[in-house]
Design a protein around this motif. Structure first.
Motif, mmCIF file in Angstrom:
data_model
loop_
_atom_site.group_PDB
_atom_site.id
_atom_site.type_symbol
_atom_site.label_atom_id
_atom_site.label_comp_id
_atom_site.label_asym_id
_atom_site.label_seq_id
_atom_site.Cartn_x
_atom_site.Cartn_y
_atom_site.Cartn_z
ATOM 1 N N LEU A 4 0.827 -1.204 0.000
ATOM 2 C CA LEU A 4 0.000 0.000 0.000
ATOM 3 C C LEU A 4 0.860 1.252 0.000
ATOM 4 N N LYS A 7 2.351 1.722 -3.396
ATOM 5 C CA LYS A 7 1.348 2.102 -4.388
ATOM 6 C C LYS A 7 0.954 3.572 -4.249
ATOM 7 N N TYR A 8 0.842 4.049 -3.014
ATOM 8 C CA TYR A 8 0.366 5.411 -2.760
ATOM 9 C C TYR A 8 1.441 6.330 -2.211
ATOM 10 N N ARG A 9 2.696 6.075 -2.535
ATOM 11 C CA ARG A 9 3.811 6.841 -1.979
ATOM 12 C C ARG A 9 3.703 8.339 -2.302
ATOM 13 N N THR A 11 1.040 10.080 -3.124
ATOM 14 C CA THR A 11 -0.138 10.660 -2.487
ATOM 15 C C THR A 11 0.118 10.913 -1.005
#
Length: 50
Positions: A4, A7-9, A11
């Motif tokens: 996770l 994937k969302y680094r 953001t």
């Protein structure tokens, strides 16, 4: 959990930066700790702006 974060680094980084900017502006507005550490000339300049 690591997948996770990968994937969302971008953001997560963007949200953290936005939170720091908002916290800094609120600190200046309400004359918090960071504001009090500034020199008096800068404090008066920022007080005039806000």
């Amino acid at each position: 959990m690591k997948s996770l974060v990968k994937k969302y680094r971008k953001t997560i980084l963007f949200l953290v930066i936005i939170i720091f900017i908002i916290a800094g502006l609120l600190d200046i507005k309400y004359e918090g700790l960071f504001f009090q550490l500034l020199p008096a000339s800068i404090q008066s300049f920022l007080a005039d702006i806000f």
